[in-house]
Write a protein that holds these residues in place. Structure first.
Motif, PDB file in Angstrom:
ATOM      1  N   PRO A  92       0.798  -1.220   0.000  1.00 25.17           N
ATOM      2  CA  PRO A  92       0.000   0.000   0.000  1.00 25.17           C
ATOM      3  C   PRO A  92       0.833   1.273   0.000  1.00 25.17           C
ATOM      4  O   PRO A  92       0.400   2.294  -0.544  1.00 25.17           O
ATOM      5  CB  PRO A  92      -0.838  -0.121   1.283  1.00 25.17           C
ATOM      6  CG  PRO A  92      -0.115  -1.120   2.132  1.00 25.17           C
ATOM      7  CD  PRO A  92       0.534  -2.070   1.189  1.00 25.17           C
ATOM      8  N   GLU A  93       2.024   1.248   0.604  1.00 23.50           N
ATOM      9  CA  GLU A  93       2.867   2.443   0.600  1.00 23.50           C
ATOM     10  C   GLU A  93       3.312   2.779  -0.819  1.00 23.50           C
ATOM     11  O   GLU A  93       3.330   3.950  -1.226  1.00 23.50           O
ATOM     12  CB  GLU A  93       4.081   2.228   1.498  1.00 23.50           C
ATOM     13  CG  GLU A  93       3.739   2.056   2.972  1.00 23.50           C
ATOM     14  CD  GLU A  93       4.967   1.724   3.806  1.00 23.50           C
ATOM     15  OE1 GLU A  93       5.980   1.274   3.230  1.00 23.50           O
ATOM     16  OE2 GLU A  93       4.915   1.939   5.033  1.00 23.50           O
ATOM     17  N   GLN A  94       3.661   1.748  -1.574  1.00 20.24           N
ATOM     18  CA  GLN A  94       4.099   1.960  -2.947  1.00 20.24           C
ATOM     19  C   GLN A  94       2.918   2.381  -3.834  1.00 20.24           C
ATOM     20  O   GLN A  94       3.059   3.237  -4.719  1.00 20.24           O
ATOM     21  CB  GLN A  94       4.743   0.677  -3.498  1.00 20.24           C
ATOM     22  CG  GLN A  94       6.077   0.320  -2.868  1.00 20.24           C
ATOM     23  CD  GLN A  94       5.949  -0.176  -1.426  1.00 20.24           C
ATOM     24  OE1 GLN A  94       4.921  -0.755  -1.044  1.00 20.24           O
ATOM     25  NE2 GLN A  94       6.979   0.041  -0.627  1.00 20.24           N
ATOM     26  N   ALA A  95       1.747   1.787  -3.582  1.00 18.59           N
ATOM     27  CA  ALA A  95       0.565   2.156  -4.355  1.00 18.59           C
ATOM     28  C   ALA A  95       0.200   3.617  -4.117  1.00 18.59           C
ATOM     29  O   ALA A  95      -0.195   4.339  -5.052  1.00 18.59           O
ATOM     30  CB  ALA A  95      -0.607   1.247  -3.979  1.00 18.59           C
ATOM     31  N   LEU A  96       0.333   4.079  -2.879  1.00 15.79           N
ATOM     32  CA  LEU A  96       0.043   5.475  -2.574  1.00 15.79           C
ATOM     33  C   LEU A  96       1.034   6.398  -3.284  1.00 15.79           C
ATOM     34  O   LEU A  96       0.653   7.444  -3.836  1.00 15.79           O
ATOM     35  CB  LEU A  96       0.099   5.708  -1.065  1.00 15.79           C
ATOM     36  CG  LEU A  96      -0.087   7.153  -0.594  1.00 15.79           C
ATOM     37  CD1 LEU A  96      -1.439   7.706  -1.034  1.00 15.79           C
ATOM     38  CD2 LEU A  96       0.073   7.248   0.925  1.00 15.79           C
ATOM     39  N   ALA A  97       2.310   6.019  -3.266  1.00 15.55           N
ATOM     40  CA  ALA A  97       3.318   6.829  -3.954  1.00 15.55           C
ATOM     41  C   ALA A  97       2.982   6.966  -5.430  1.00 15.55           C
ATOM     42  O   ALA A  97       3.071   8.058  -6.010  1.00 15.55           O
ATOM     43  CB  ALA A  97       4.700   6.199  -3.773  1.00 15.55           C
ATOM     44  N   ASN A  98       2.566   5.859  -6.058  1.00 13.18           N
ATOM     45  CA  ASN A  98       2.235   5.910  -7.474  1.00 13.18           C
ATOM     46  C   ASN A  98       0.955   6.700  -7.732  1.00 13.18           C
ATOM     47  O   ASN A  98       0.817   7.357  -8.766  1.00 13.18           O
ATOM     48  CB  ASN A  98       2.116   4.497  -8.035  1.00 13.18           C
ATOM     49  CG  ASN A  98       3.469   3.833  -8.217  1.00 13.18           C
ATOM     50  OD1 ASN A  98       4.485   4.505  -8.362  1.00 13.18           O
ATOM     51  ND2 ASN A  98       3.500   2.507  -8.200  1.00 13.18           N
ATOM     52  N   LYS A  99       0.022   6.663  -6.787  1.00 18.11           N
ATOM     53  CA  LYS A  99      -1.188   7.485  -6.933  1.00 18.11           C
ATOM     54  C   LYS A  99      -0.819   8.963  -6.938  1.00 18.11           C
ATOM     55  O   LYS A  99      -1.312   9.741  -7.777  1.00 18.11           O
ATOM     56  CB  LYS A  99      -2.165   7.197  -5.788  1.00 18.11           C
ATOM     57  CG  LYS A  99      -3.381   8.117  -5.802  1.00 18.11           C
ATOM     58  CD  LYS A  99      -4.291   7.916  -4.602  1.00 18.11           C
ATOM     59  CE  LYS A  99      -5.424   8.934  -4.626  1.00 18.11           C
ATOM     60  NZ  LYS A  99      -6.363   8.787  -3.486  1.00 18.11           N
ATOM     61  N   LEU A 100       0.035   9.385  -6.002  1.00 17.81           N
ATOM     62  CA  LEU A 100       0.427  10.790  -5.955  1.00 17.81           C
ATOM     63  C   LEU A 100       1.239  11.181  -7.179  1.00 17.81           C
ATOM     64  O   LEU A 100       1.118  12.302  -7.676  1.00 17.81           O
ATOM     65  CB  LEU A 100       1.200  11.089  -4.666  1.00 17.81           C
ATOM     66  CG  LEU A 100       0.337  11.602  -3.498  1.00 17.81           C
ATOM     67  CD1 LEU A 100      -0.695  10.559  -3.082  1.00 17.81           C
ATOM     68  CD2 LEU A 100       1.204  11.992  -2.312  1.00 17.81           C
ATOM     69  N   ARG A 101       2.065  10.249  -7.678  1.00 18.81           N
ATOM     70  CA  ARG A 101       2.812  10.550  -8.898  1.00 18.81           C
ATOM     71  C   ARG A 101       1.873  10.736 -10.091  1.00 18.81           C
ATOM     72  O   ARG A 101       2.088  11.616 -10.942  1.00 18.81           O
ATOM     73  CB  ARG A 101       3.825   9.438  -9.174  1.00 18.81           C
ATOM     74  CG  ARG A 101       4.661   9.596 -10.462  1.00 18.81           C
ATOM     75  CD  ARG A 101       5.249  10.988 -10.631  1.00 18.81           C
ATOM     76  NE  ARG A 101       5.986  11.458  -9.501  1.00 18.81           N
ATOM     77  CZ  ARG A 101       7.298  11.660  -9.484  1.00 18.81           C
ATOM     78  NH1 ARG A 101       7.998  11.377 -10.569  1.00 18.81           N
ATOM     79  NH2 ARG A 101       7.891  12.139  -8.411  1.00 18.81           N
ATOM     80  N   SER A 102       0.802   9.944 -10.151  1.00 20.45           N
ATOM     81  CA  SER A 102      -0.192  10.120 -11.199  1.00 20.45           C
ATOM     82  C   SER A 102      -0.857  11.491 -11.089  1.00 20.45           C
ATOM     83  O   SER A 102      -1.083  12.171 -12.100  1.00 20.45           O
ATOM     84  CB  SER A 102      -1.245   9.011 -11.114  1.00 20.45           C
ATOM     85  OG  SER A 102      -2.265   9.212 -12.068  1.00 20.45           O
ATOM     86  N   GLY A 103      -1.153  11.911  -9.854  1.00 22.08           N
ATOM     87  CA  GLY A 103      -1.730  13.235  -9.650  1.00 22.08           C
ATOM     88  C   GLY A 103      -0.784  14.337 -10.085  1.00 22.08           C
ATOM     89  O   GLY A 103      -1.198  15.343 -10.686  1.00 22.08           O
ATOM     90  N   PHE A 104       0.496  14.170  -9.783  1.00 16.73           N
ATOM     91  CA  PHE A 104       1.509  15.156 -10.191  1.00 16.73           C
ATOM     92  C   PHE A 104       1.557  15.263 -11.710  1.00 16.73           C
ATOM     93  O   PHE A 104       1.609  16.366 -12.272  1.00 16.73           O
ATOM     94  CB  PHE A 104       2.858  14.738  -9.614  1.00 16.73           C
ATOM     95  CG  PHE A 104       4.012  15.599 -10.047  1.00 16.73           C
ATOM     96  CD1 PHE A 104       3.997  16.971  -9.876  1.00 16.73           C
ATOM     97  CD2 PHE A 104       5.138  15.018 -10.623  1.00 16.73           C
ATOM     98  CE1 PHE A 104       5.069  17.761 -10.276  1.00 16.73           C
ATOM     99  CE2 PHE A 104       6.218  15.797 -11.012  1.00 16.73           C
ATOM    100  CZ  PHE A 104       6.176  17.166 -10.846  1.00 16.73           C
TER     101      PHE A 104
END
Length: 271
Positions: A164-176
């Motif tokens: 989940p930590e990695q999934a969250l990082a990728n979610k924020l990167r998608s938002g960026f």
């Protein structure tokens, strides 16, 4: 030379230099990418007496390195839309000029042995004009080196999304990436550089790509970038404050292997 054209308030650079996180980002980008940039410029044959134009100079590291290589008989013109960093580099062989490469006329003088831009054109609205301006500013036999990210080529910040930590990082990167695109950034620009340099009339065009997969500097860069754009992420509904705080804590824990987008370097010579 024509006066710089004021930027529209609606097309501002998402990662503007005026924010307090900018210095941290400059330092991290320098640590991550300066060795690759310097290797490319060395391979192009930089020597004392060269005239160089550093476009969108941002931080001082590349400008300082260029000035050391060209020596007192050379010249380094460093331009940016925000020259607040200039006090660290002005003087000697370095001239600092406020200039928007996508809007303004070419700097006076021209005839550069080297024109270099890193992480600039992907953000410029009129990229075609900017590239043409840089190519036309070369002397015959001069080199243009353009280095730009291609976030669409490798969109993840955690390549190994195992929890989940990695999934969250990728979610924020998608938002960026969504925020970048909303400001006119071309997220697939890097891959186009070889073709665009040939279309600009340059010869001997080559290119390669580089991106670190994990590094302390990647952690520093990501934390500074998220803090820089957090208001935009929240306002656009791309992340919550709680998610951002959790992601920043995950970065600080050292448990994330954070990568960058591929940096594509392309170079060619004016006939």
């Amino acid at each position: 030379m024509a006066s710089p054209t004021p930027a529209s308030p609606n097309d501002g650079y998402l990662l503007d230099n005026a924010r307090p996180e900018a210095g941290t980002r400059f330092d991290a980008l320098s640590e991550l990418f300066d060795p690759s940039t310097f290797r490319h410029i060395e391979d192009l044959g930089i020597a004392p007496g060269w005239r160089c134009w550093e476009v969108g100079a941002g931080g001082p590291s590349v400008v300082t390195w260029l000035a050391d290589r060209v020596g007192p008989t050379g010249r380094v013109l460093a331009t940016d839309i925000d020259t607040s960093w200039a006090s660290e580099t002005s003087g000697g062989a370095v001239e600092v000029l406020r200039h928007d490469v996508g809007r303004d006329e070419p700097p006076e003088g021209g005839g550069f042995d080297l024109v270099h831009a890193r992480l600039v054109l992907v953000h410029v609205t009129d990229r075609e004009r900017a590239l043409r301006t840089m190519a036309d500013s070369l002397r015959p036999g001069g080199w243009l080196l353009v280095e730009d990210a291609d976030p669409a080529l490798q969109p993840l910040i955690c390549l190994d999304e195992y929890g989940p930590e990695q999934a969250l990082a990728n979610k924020l990167r998608s938002g960026f990436r969504t925020l970048l695109a909303s400001r006119g950034a071309d997220l697939g620009y890097g891959r186009k550089l070889p073709r665009l340099l040939r279309e600009a009339g340059l010869t001997g065009v080559n290119a390669d790509a580089y991106f670190p997969i994990t590094s302390p500097a990647c952690n520093i860069l990501e934390a500074a970038t998220v803090r820089h754009v957090r208001d935009g992420l929240v306002a656009a509904g791309l992340a919550t404050d709680e998610e951002i705080e959790r992601h920043l804590a995950n970065i600080a824990s050292g448990r994330l292997d954070l990568s960058t987008s591929p940096m594509i370097s392309a170079w060619g010579r004016r006939p």
